[in-house]
Design an enzyme around this catalytic site. Structure first.
Site, short mmCIF file in Angstrom:
data_model
loop_
_atom_site.label_atom_id
_atom_site.label_comp_id
_atom_site.label_asym_id
_atom_site.label_seq_id
_atom_site.Cartn_x
_atom_site.Cartn_y
_atom_site.Cartn_z
N CYS A 251 1.37 8.72 -5.40
CA CYS A 251 2.15 7.68 -6.07
C CYS A 251 1.17 6.61 -6.55
O CYS A 251 -0.03 6.88 -6.69
CB CYS A 251 3.26 7.13 -5.17
SG CYS A 251 2.68 6.30 -3.67
N ASP B 10 9.96 3.73 -8.26
CA ASP B 10 9.14 2.87 -7.42
C ASP B 10 10.04 1.87 -6.69
O ASP B 10 10.70 1.06 -7.33
CB ASP B 10 8.16 2.13 -8.35
CG ASP B 10 7.23 1.23 -7.59
OD1 ASP B 10 7.44 1.02 -6.38
OD2 ASP B 10 6.29 0.73 -8.22
N CYS C 149 4.42 3.39 -0.28
CA CYS C 149 5.89 3.55 -0.24
C CYS C 149 6.32 5.01 -0.37
O CYS C 149 6.81 5.60 0.59
CB CYS C 149 6.55 2.74 -1.36
SG CYS C 149 6.29 0.97 -1.23
N ARG C 150 6.14 5.60 -1.55
CA ARG C 150 6.72 6.92 -1.80
C ARG C 150 5.89 8.08 -1.24
O ARG C 150 6.42 8.95 -0.55
CB ARG C 150 6.91 7.13 -3.32
CG ARG C 150 7.98 6.23 -3.89
CD ARG C 150 7.92 6.18 -5.40
NE ARG C 150 6.72 5.48 -5.87
CZ ARG C 150 6.37 5.34 -7.14
NH1 ARG C 150 7.13 5.88 -8.08
NH2 ARG C 150 5.28 4.68 -7.47
N SER C 151 4.58 8.13 -1.57
CA SER C 151 3.81 9.32 -1.16
C SER C 151 3.63 9.42 0.36
O SER C 151 3.59 10.55 0.88
CB SER C 151 2.48 9.43 -1.92
OG SER C 151 1.66 8.32 -1.71
N ASN D 293 0.28 4.34 -2.65
CA ASN D 293 0.16 5.13 -1.40
C ASN D 293 0.64 4.35 -0.19
O ASN D 293 0.15 4.50 0.92
CB ASN D 293 -1.28 5.63 -1.18
CG ASN D 293 -1.43 6.69 -0.09
OD1 ASN D 293 -2.47 6.81 0.53
ND2 ASN D 293 -0.40 7.48 0.14
P1 4NP Z 1 4.18 3.25 -4.14
O1 4NP Z 1 4.81 1.81 -4.38
O2 4NP Z 1 3.46 3.61 -5.41
O3 4NP Z 1 5.39 4.09 -3.91
O4 4NP Z 1 3.28 3.14 -2.94
C1 4NP Z 1 4.06 0.70 -4.80
C2 4NP Z 1 3.33 -0.01 -3.87
C3 4NP Z 1 2.63 -1.13 -4.27
C4 4NP Z 1 2.67 -1.52 -5.59
C5 4NP Z 1 3.39 -0.79 -6.52
C6 4NP Z 1 4.08 0.34 -6.12
N1 4NP Z 1 1.97 -2.67 -6.00
O5 4NP Z 1 2.07 -3.05 -7.18
O6 4NP Z 1 1.26 -3.31 -5.18
#
Ligand code: 4NP
Length: 151
Positions: A8, A122, A13-15, A11
């Site tokens: 993602c 996201d 939240c989703r992955s 790294n």
């Molecule tokens: P992820 O979510 O891609 O599912 O881990 C996010 C985590 C942090 C951010 C964006 C998406 N960020 O902008 O910091």
């Protein structure tokens, strides 16, 4: 050995959820699962507490995971690279060296037939509910993936 990488943006939240969910469903010792983010923002951090908590609700512990950034060597280390959304796809494909790298990269929801979605959204800026929705999407996608991997 089949090596699978969930990717993602951050790294956190989703992955990490995708990694934890897939690991929880796998019984074969011949399958390895890891996750990474295309961005460097959260390197070394634990998963977002909202991901940890939704995983815990379903008896999955992802608290030991630490964020890392996707890099070009991951094309050599992994057989299948599953991204969460179109933007992740572009970010990973941009690093591909040749068609063999590109062929490894797929959107995880492409596994789900009849899914109304083609991206795992996201949830970072959303509320708790977004994490539950992400969990359910990934759970279904991983069920399908396990069927393909384990026959
Ligand atoms: P992820 O979510 O891609 O599912 O881990 C996010 C985590 C942090 C951010 C964006 C998406 N960020 O902008 O910091």
């Amino acid at each position: 050995m089949t090596r699978i990488l969930m990717v993602c943006l951050g790294n956190i939240c989703r992955s990490p959820l995708a990694e934890g969910i897939l690991k929880s469903k796998i019984t074969s010792l011949n399958i390895q699962v890891d996750s990474a983010g295309t961005a460097a923002y959260h390197i070394g951090k634990q998963p977002d507490p909202r991901s940890v908590s939704v995983a815990r609700k379903y008896d999955i512990d992802i608290g030991d995971q630490r964020a890392r950034q996707f890099n070009v060597a991951d094309f050599d280390r992994f057989d299948q690279i599953y991204v969460m959304d179109h933007s992740n796809y572009q970010n990973v494909i941009r690093l591909a060296r040749h068609d063999n790298d590109k062929r490894k990269v797929k959107r995880i929801l492409d596994h789900l037939q009849n899914s109304p979605y083609d991206e795992v959204p996201d949830p970072y800026y959303g509320g708790e509910n977004g994490f539950e929705k992400v969990y359910q999407m990934l759970d279904r996608a991983c069920n399908q993936l396990v069927k393909e991997l384990q026959g």
